[in-house]
Design a protein around this motif. Structure first.
Motif, PDB file in Angstrom:
ATOM      1  N   THR A  33       0.830  -1.200   0.000  1.00  0.00           N
ATOM      2  CA  THR A  33       0.000   0.000   0.000  1.00  0.00           C
ATOM      3  C   THR A  33       0.870   1.258   0.000  1.00  0.00           C
ATOM      4  OG1 THR A  33      -0.112   0.145   2.407  1.00  0.00           O
ATOM      5  CG2 THR A  33      -1.801  -1.195   1.298  1.00  0.00           C
ATOM      6  N   ILE A  34       0.246   2.372  -0.311  1.00  0.00           N
ATOM      7  CA  ILE A  34       0.969   3.645  -0.328  1.00  0.00           C
ATOM      8  C   ILE A  34       1.515   3.965   1.065  1.00  0.00           C
ATOM      9  CG2 ILE A  34       0.689   6.145  -0.587  1.00  0.00           C
ATOM     10  CD1 ILE A  34      -1.131   5.596  -2.949  1.00  0.00           C
ATOM     11  N   GLU A  35       0.710   3.720   2.094  1.00  0.00           N
ATOM     12  CA  GLU A  35       1.141   4.034   3.460  1.00  0.00           C
ATOM     13  C   GLU A  35       2.394   3.241   3.831  1.00  0.00           C
ATOM     14  OE1 GLU A  35      -2.027   3.193   2.668  1.00  0.00           O
ATOM     15  OE2 GLU A  35      -3.007   5.129   2.944  1.00  0.00           O
ATOM     16  N   ASN A  36       2.402   1.954   3.489  1.00  0.00           N
ATOM     17  CA  ASN A  36       3.581   1.138   3.787  1.00  0.00           C
ATOM     18  C   ASN A  36       4.783   1.571   2.968  1.00  0.00           C
ATOM     19  OD1 ASN A  36       2.187  -0.379   5.653  1.00  0.00           O
ATOM     20  ND2 ASN A  36       1.740  -2.040   4.241  1.00  0.00           N
ATOM     21  N   ALA A  37       4.556   1.914   1.715  1.00  0.00           N
ATOM     22  CA  ALA A  37       5.656   2.360   0.860  1.00  0.00           C
ATOM     23  C   ALA A  37       6.262   3.663   1.371  1.00  0.00           C
ATOM     24  CB  ALA A  37       5.176   2.523  -0.578  1.00  0.00           C
ATOM     25  N   VAL A  38       5.418   4.577   1.854  1.00  0.00           N
ATOM     26  CA  VAL A  38       5.927   5.835   2.408  1.00  0.00           C
ATOM     27  C   VAL A  38       6.789   5.552   3.636  1.00  0.00           C
ATOM     28  CG1 VAL A  38       5.257   7.962   3.601  1.00  0.00           C
ATOM     29  CG2 VAL A  38       4.114   7.312   1.482  1.00  0.00           C
ATOM     30  N   ARG A  39       6.355   4.634   4.480  1.00  0.00           N
ATOM     31  CA  ARG A  39       7.158   4.288   5.663  1.00  0.00           C
ATOM     32  C   ARG A  39       8.494   3.667   5.279  1.00  0.00           C
ATOM     33  NH1 ARG A  39       2.332   1.394   7.953  1.00  0.00           N
ATOM     34  NH2 ARG A  39       0.979   3.097   8.548  1.00  0.00           N
ATOM     35  N   VAL A  40       8.481   2.795   4.271  1.00  0.00           N
ATOM     36  CA  VAL A  40       9.731   2.172   3.812  1.00  0.00           C
ATOM     37  C   VAL A  40      10.674   3.233   3.252  1.00  0.00           C
ATOM     38  CG1 VAL A  40      10.716   0.647   2.055  1.00  0.00           C
ATOM     39  CG2 VAL A  40       8.745  -0.105   3.381  1.00  0.00           C
ATOM     40  N   ILE A  41      10.149   4.144   2.454  1.00  0.00           N
ATOM     41  CA  ILE A  41      10.986   5.198   1.867  1.00  0.00           C
ATOM     42  C   ILE A  41      11.544   6.105   2.954  1.00  0.00           C
ATOM     43  CG2 ILE A  41      10.932   7.265   0.410  1.00  0.00           C
ATOM     44  CD1 ILE A  41       8.889   5.741  -1.354  1.00  0.00           C
ATOM     45  N   ALA A  42      10.682   6.547   3.870  1.00  0.00           N
ATOM     46  CA  ALA A  42      11.141   7.445   4.944  1.00  0.00           C
ATOM     47  C   ALA A  42      12.196   6.770   5.811  1.00  0.00           C
ATOM     48  CB  ALA A  42       9.955   7.897   5.793  1.00  0.00           C
ATOM     49  N   GLY A  43      11.949   5.532   6.198  1.00  0.00           N
ATOM     50  CA  GLY A  43      12.930   4.811   7.016  1.00  0.00           C
ATOM     51  C   GLY A  43      14.246   4.601   6.299  1.00  0.00           C
ATOM     52  N   SER A  44      14.178   4.293   5.023  1.00  0.00           N
ATOM     53  CA  SER A  44      15.400   4.089   4.242  1.00  0.00           C
ATOM     54  C   SER A  44      16.203   5.377   4.114  1.00  0.00           C
ATOM     55  CB  SER A  44      15.047   3.575   2.848  1.00  0.00           C
ATOM     56  OG  SER A  44      14.399   2.334   2.926  1.00  0.00           O
ATOM     57  N   ILE A  45      15.511   6.495   3.892  1.00  0.00           N
ATOM     58  CA  ILE A  45      16.217   7.770   3.782  1.00  0.00           C
ATOM     59  C   ILE A  45      16.848   8.157   5.112  1.00  0.00           C
ATOM     60  CG2 ILE A  45      15.940  10.249   3.355  1.00  0.00           C
ATOM     61  CD1 ILE A  45      13.841   9.513   1.245  1.00  0.00           C
ATOM     62  N   VAL A  46      16.143   7.908   6.214  1.00  0.00           N
ATOM     63  CA  VAL A  46      16.714   8.216   7.534  1.00  0.00           C
ATOM     64  C   VAL A  46      17.960   7.371   7.775  1.00  0.00           C
ATOM     65  CG1 VAL A  46      16.314   8.017  10.013  1.00  0.00           C
ATOM     66  CG2 VAL A  46      14.588   9.069   8.564  1.00  0.00           C
ATOM     67  N   LEU A  47      17.884   6.071   7.511  1.00  0.00           N
ATOM     68  CA  LEU A  47      19.059   5.218   7.709  1.00  0.00           C
ATOM     69  C   LEU A  47      20.216   5.626   6.804  1.00  0.00           C
ATOM     70  CD1 LEU A  47      17.395   1.715   8.103  1.00  0.00           C
ATOM     71  CD2 LEU A  47      18.437   3.129   9.883  1.00  0.00           C
ATOM     72  N   LEU A  48      19.916   5.938   5.541  1.00  0.00           N
ATOM     73  CA  LEU A  48      20.957   6.403   4.623  1.00  0.00           C
ATOM     74  C   LEU A  48      21.582   7.702   5.128  1.00  0.00           C
ATOM     75  CD1 LEU A  48      22.453   6.207   1.902  1.00  0.00           C
ATOM     76  CD2 LEU A  48      20.555   7.504   0.910  1.00  0.00           C
ATOM     77  N   SER A  49      20.743   8.599   5.631  1.00  0.00           N
ATOM     78  CA  SER A  49      21.241   9.869   6.148  1.00  0.00           C
ATOM     79  C   SER A  49      22.175   9.666   7.342  1.00  0.00           C
ATOM     80  CB  SER A  49      20.065  10.761   6.538  1.00  0.00           C
ATOM     81  OG  SER A  49      20.519  11.933   7.163  1.00  0.00           O
ATOM     82  N   VAL A  50      21.820   8.739   8.210  1.00  0.00           N
ATOM     83  CA  VAL A  50      22.672   8.466   9.371  1.00  0.00           C
ATOM     84  C   VAL A  50      24.024   7.925   8.913  1.00  0.00           C
ATOM     85  CG1 VAL A  50      22.948   6.976  11.394  1.00  0.00           C
ATOM     86  CG2 VAL A  50      20.775   8.147  10.995  1.00  0.00           C
ATOM     87  N   VAL A  51      24.009   6.992   7.978  1.00  0.00           N
ATOM     88  CA  VAL A  51      25.263   6.438   7.463  1.00  0.00           C
ATOM     89  C   VAL A  51      26.103   7.534   6.799  1.00  0.00           C
ATOM     90  CG1 VAL A  51      26.247   4.865   5.744  1.00  0.00           C
ATOM     91  CG2 VAL A  51      24.374   4.099   7.211  1.00  0.00           C
ATOM     92  N   LEU A  52      25.468   8.369   5.974  1.00  0.00           N
ATOM     93  CA  LEU A  52      26.208   9.451   5.315  1.00  0.00           C
ATOM     94  C   LEU A  52      26.728  10.469   6.320  1.00  0.00           C
ATOM     95  CD1 LEU A  52      23.929  10.028   2.192  1.00  0.00           C
ATOM     96  CD2 LEU A  52      26.210   8.989   2.233  1.00  0.00           C
ATOM     97  N   THR A  53      25.956  10.735   7.367  1.00  0.00           N
ATOM     98  CA  THR A  53      26.402  11.677   8.395  1.00  0.00           C
ATOM     99  C   THR A  53      27.643  11.149   9.104  1.00  0.00           C
ATOM    100  OG1 THR A  53      24.161  12.512   8.733  1.00  0.00           O
ATOM    101  CG2 THR A  53      25.731  12.861  10.525  1.00  0.00           C
ATOM    102  N   LEU A  54      27.652   9.866   9.392  1.00  0.00           N
ATOM    103  CA  LEU A  54      28.776   9.277  10.122  1.00  0.00           C
ATOM    104  C   LEU A  54      30.005   9.054   9.247  1.00  0.00           C
ATOM    105  CD1 LEU A  54      26.858   6.654  12.285  1.00  0.00           C
ATOM    106  CD2 LEU A  54      27.846   8.835  13.046  1.00  0.00           C
ATOM    107  N   THR A  55      29.802   8.820   7.956  1.00  0.00           N
ATOM    108  CA  THR A  55      30.940   8.448   7.107  1.00  0.00           C
ATOM    109  C   THR A  55      31.399   9.528   6.135  1.00  0.00           C
ATOM    110  OG1 THR A  55      29.465   7.442   5.461  1.00  0.00           O
ATOM    111  CG2 THR A  55      30.327   6.000   7.192  1.00  0.00           C
ATOM    112  N   VAL A  56      30.512  10.448   5.738  1.00  0.00           N
ATOM    113  CA  VAL A  56      30.872  11.418   4.705  1.00  0.00           C
ATOM    114  C   VAL A  56      30.991  12.825   5.278  1.00  0.00           C
ATOM    115  CG1 VAL A  56      30.212  12.450   2.502  1.00  0.00           C
ATOM    116  CG2 VAL A  56      29.800  10.014   2.905  1.00  0.00           C
ATOM    117  N   HIS A  57      29.863  13.363   5.771  1.00  0.00           N
ATOM    118  CA  HIS A  57      29.874  14.743   6.258  1.00  0.00           C
ATOM    119  C   HIS A  57      28.724  14.941   7.226  1.00  0.00           C
ATOM    120  CE1 HIS A  57      29.867  19.149   6.233  1.00  0.00           C
ATOM    121  NE2 HIS A  57      31.095  19.054   5.752  1.00  0.00           N
TER     122      HIS A  57
END
Length: 63
Positions: free
Chosen positions: A2-26
């Motif tokens: 569903t759209i609601e589940n897809a939005v949660r997957v996208i938001a969670g993935s972006i947050v996790l990616l952001s944390v990794v980039l914050t710790l490793t890149v800038h």
């Protein structure tokens, strides 16, 4: 999916990616997490979610 589940997957993935980039890149990548959080809060109050709009365009539907 569903759209609601897809939005949660996208938001969670972006947050996790952001944390990794914050710790490793800038440290300024933390603002990506802030953006996602603010967008989730505003969509809860307004019912307007840009991610849901694009997911509808790609053919996902509500449950």
């Amino acid at each position: 999916m569903t759209i609601e589940n897809a939005v949660r997957v996208i938001a969670g993935s972006i947050v996790l990616l952001s944390v990794v980039l914050t710790l490793t890149v800038h440290s300024q990548f933390v603002w990506l997490t802030v953006f996602v959080g603010v967008n989730l809060i505003q969509s809860a109050f307004t019912g307007i979610c840009p991610a849901a709009f694009f997911l509808k365009k790609f053919g996902l539907r509500h449950a």
